[in-house]
Design an enzyme around this catalytic site. Structure first.
Site, short mmCIF file in Angstrom:
data_model
loop_
_atom_site.label_atom_id
_atom_site.label_comp_id
_atom_site.label_asym_id
_atom_site.label_seq_id
_atom_site.Cartn_x
_atom_site.Cartn_y
_atom_site.Cartn_z
N ASN A 1 2.30 1.46 4.28
CA ASN A 1 2.53 0.21 4.99
C ASN A 1 2.19 0.31 6.47
O ASN A 1 2.85 -0.27 7.31
CB ASN A 1 3.97 -0.29 4.77
CG ASN A 1 4.22 -1.70 5.27
OD1 ASN A 1 5.29 -1.97 5.81
ND2 ASN A 1 3.29 -2.61 5.10
N CYS B 1 -1.59 0.73 7.25
CA CYS B 1 -3.03 0.43 7.34
C CYS B 1 -3.40 -0.79 6.51
O CYS B 1 -3.60 -1.88 7.03
CB CYS B 1 -3.88 1.61 6.85
SG CYS B 1 -3.71 3.14 7.75
N ARG B 2 -3.52 -0.59 5.20
CA ARG B 2 -4.09 -1.62 4.33
C ARG B 2 -3.19 -2.84 4.16
O ARG B 2 -3.66 -3.98 4.32
CB ARG B 2 -4.42 -1.02 2.96
CG ARG B 2 -5.55 -0.01 3.03
CD ARG B 2 -5.73 0.75 1.73
NE ARG B 2 -4.60 1.66 1.54
CZ ARG B 2 -4.40 2.40 0.46
NH1 ARG B 2 -5.25 2.32 -0.54
NH2 ARG B 2 -3.37 3.21 0.38
N SER B 3 -1.93 -2.64 3.79
CA SER B 3 -1.10 -3.82 3.52
C SER B 3 -0.81 -4.65 4.77
O SER B 3 -0.87 -5.88 4.71
CB SER B 3 0.19 -3.44 2.76
OG SER B 3 0.98 -2.53 3.47
N ASP C 1 -7.88 4.26 0.63
CA ASP C 1 -7.03 4.53 1.80
C ASP C 1 -7.89 5.10 2.93
O ASP C 1 -8.46 6.18 2.78
CB ASP C 1 -5.94 5.51 1.43
CG ASP C 1 -4.87 5.65 2.49
OD1 ASP C 1 -5.06 5.15 3.62
OD2 ASP C 1 -3.83 6.25 2.20
N CYS D 1 0.87 -1.19 0.00
CA CYS D 1 0.00 0.00 0.00
C CYS D 1 0.90 1.23 0.00
O CYS D 1 2.10 1.13 -0.26
CB CYS D 1 -1.01 -0.02 1.15
SG CYS D 1 -0.32 0.17 2.80
#
Length: 160
Positions: free
Chosen positions: A16, A18-20, A128, A13
């Site tokens: 690195n 939140c999402r990934s 995001d 993401c």
């Protein structure tokens, strides 16, 4: 008889945090529940969050859903990642485009968009949630969970 290949996945993401790392934690959790061994990591396109832990809101959503959060330290994608991992999975089309630009010639990793593995969401980005509310983290988690479930089905060895 040689040992079976252990699939490997790197989630990407922007920062690195939140999402990934959420996708990382979810894939580890789901693979363990299925009795599968998979190498999983996560990284960022940007280096602006390097060294930072999980965003507290992302970690809270994992906890709320009963998914253990791993110790996490944000890092940027590295050249050697393209040789180390079978799959490098971006959260957005922009992440995938950046990865394709960075990939060295002959890289073995397949670059893919996470939601291409989620029926009904192909081609979509995981937005995001960082600038948003708790609701945005819930929505991102739901999308990531669909993508991870589809990815796991894709990389799981066939049943005997």
């Amino acid at each position: 008889m040689p040992a079976a290949h252990r699939p490997s996945v790197l989630f990407i993401c922007t920062g690195n945090i939140c999402r990934s790392p959420t996708a990382h934690a979810l894939l580890v959790h789901q693979a363990r529940a299925a009795g599968l061994q998979i190498e999983v990591d996560s990284a960022a396109i940007s280096d602006e969050e390097r060294g930072n832990p999980f965003d507290r809101r992302a970690a809270a959503e994992l906890q709320r859903r009963g998914v253990p959060a791993h110790d996490h330290c944000a890092r940027q994608v590295r050249r050697e990642d393209f040789a180390r991992f079978d799959w490098i999975v971006g959260m957005t089309q922009a992440h995938c485009a950046a990865l394709r630009r960075q990939a060295p010639a002959g890289a073995r990793a397949q670059i893919a968009l996470l939601l291409d593995f989620a029926p009904g969401h192909a081609g979509e980005d995981v937005p995001d949630p960082w600038y948003g509310s708790e609701r945005d983290f819930v929505h991102a988690f739901d999308l990531i969970a669909h993508g991870v479930q589809g990815l796991l089905a894709r990389i799981s060895p066939p049943s005997p």
